[in-house]
Scaffold this active site. Sequence first.
Site, PDB file in Angstrom:
ATOM      1  N   HIS A 275      -0.452 -16.877  -0.599  1.00 48.18           N
ATOM      2  CA  HIS A 275       0.901 -16.971  -1.170  1.00 48.18           C
ATOM      3  C   HIS A 275       1.414 -18.404  -1.121  1.00 48.18           C
ATOM      4  O   HIS A 275       1.980 -18.906  -2.096  1.00 48.18           O
ATOM      5  CB  HIS A 275       1.889 -16.086  -0.388  1.00 48.18           C
ATOM      6  CG  HIS A 275       1.632 -14.627  -0.487  1.00 48.18           C
ATOM      7  ND1 HIS A 275       1.617 -13.815   0.625  1.00 48.18           N
ATOM      8  CD2 HIS A 275       1.405 -13.817  -1.550  1.00 48.18           C
ATOM      9  CE1 HIS A 275       1.391 -12.563   0.248  1.00 48.18           C
ATOM     10  NE2 HIS A 275       1.256 -12.545  -1.071  1.00 48.18           N
TER      11      HIS A 275
ATOM     12  N   LYS B  32       8.178   1.659  -0.386  1.00 51.59           N
ATOM     13  CA  LYS B  32       7.134   1.111   0.484  1.00 51.59           C
ATOM     14  C   LYS B  32       7.636   1.042   1.918  1.00 51.59           C
ATOM     15  O   LYS B  32       8.799   0.754   2.159  1.00 51.59           O
ATOM     16  CB  LYS B  32       6.758  -0.309   0.041  1.00 51.59           C
ATOM     17  CG  LYS B  32       5.641  -0.387  -0.950  1.00 51.59           C
ATOM     18  CD  LYS B  32       5.245  -1.830  -1.135  1.00 51.59           C
ATOM     19  CE  LYS B  32       3.969  -1.957  -1.920  1.00 51.59           C
ATOM     20  NZ  LYS B  32       3.568  -3.360  -2.079  1.00 51.59           N
TER      21      LYS B  32
ATOM     22  N   ARG C 281      -6.701 -12.900  -8.384  1.00 53.26           N
ATOM     23  CA  ARG C 281      -7.844 -13.063  -7.489  1.00 53.26           C
ATOM     24  C   ARG C 281      -9.132 -12.612  -8.157  1.00 53.26           C
ATOM     25  O   ARG C 281     -10.188 -13.163  -7.905  1.00 53.26           O
ATOM     26  CB  ARG C 281      -7.641 -12.238  -6.212  1.00 53.26           C
ATOM     27  CG  ARG C 281      -6.531 -12.748  -5.325  1.00 53.26           C
ATOM     28  CD  ARG C 281      -6.303 -11.789  -4.211  1.00 53.26           C
ATOM     29  NE  ARG C 281      -5.790 -10.536  -4.785  1.00 53.26           N
ATOM     30  CZ  ARG C 281      -5.068  -9.643  -4.132  1.00 53.26           C
ATOM     31  NH1 ARG C 281      -4.803  -9.811  -2.869  1.00 53.26           N
ATOM     32  NH2 ARG C 281      -4.628  -8.562  -4.730  1.00 53.26           N
TER      33      ARG C 281
ATOM     34  N   SER D  41      -2.133  -9.321   1.704  1.00 52.42           N
ATOM     35  CA  SER D  41      -1.305  -8.884   2.837  1.00 52.42           C
ATOM     36  C   SER D  41      -1.868  -7.618   3.462  1.00 52.42           C
ATOM     37  O   SER D  41      -1.784  -7.420   4.680  1.00 52.42           O
ATOM     38  CB  SER D  41       0.135  -8.648   2.373  1.00 52.42           C
ATOM     39  OG  SER D  41       0.734  -9.854   1.984  1.00 52.42           O
TER      40      SER D  41
END
Length: 159
Positions: A17, A41, A90, A128
């Site tokens: 990040h 979440k 990614r 994460s």
Amino acid sequence: MKKAIYPGSFDPLTFGHIDMIERASKIVDHLVVGVLHNSAKNSLFSLEERVSMIKEMTKDLPNVSVTSFDGLLVDHMHEIGANIIVRGLRAVTDYEYEIQIAQTNHVQDPEIETIFLTTNLKYSYLSSTIVKEFASYGGDISKFVPEQFIQRIYSKYDK
């Protein structure tokens, strides 16, 4: 003025990040890191803690600010006057998801553009979720997150 937002949950903030924030801040005039509050979440860190960690890590970047939001990203962008979204990729699987979101946001507001930055190879595996998985078992997370956050993360798993 090119004002962009880099949205995410940042739970917790990783080296990946930070790399994206630093790189994006060199492309736009002003970068807003938008921390999403998603009540669906179960976050490891509170919204306030996540905002604080990002502010701590971006204090030396004069054109970076941090906000939090819930609801639609497009609505928050209107509130802050941004018209560019920065997203990191990614792998191909990220692209498939992100292109759908980018196209949807552009349909909602044709003035909104999304730019994709590929992650630095040394962080291409990092998420994460991986940090939380390692931390939950007491694994070494020093290669994933800044040193000053390591104990904060481990303390979330202390029983």
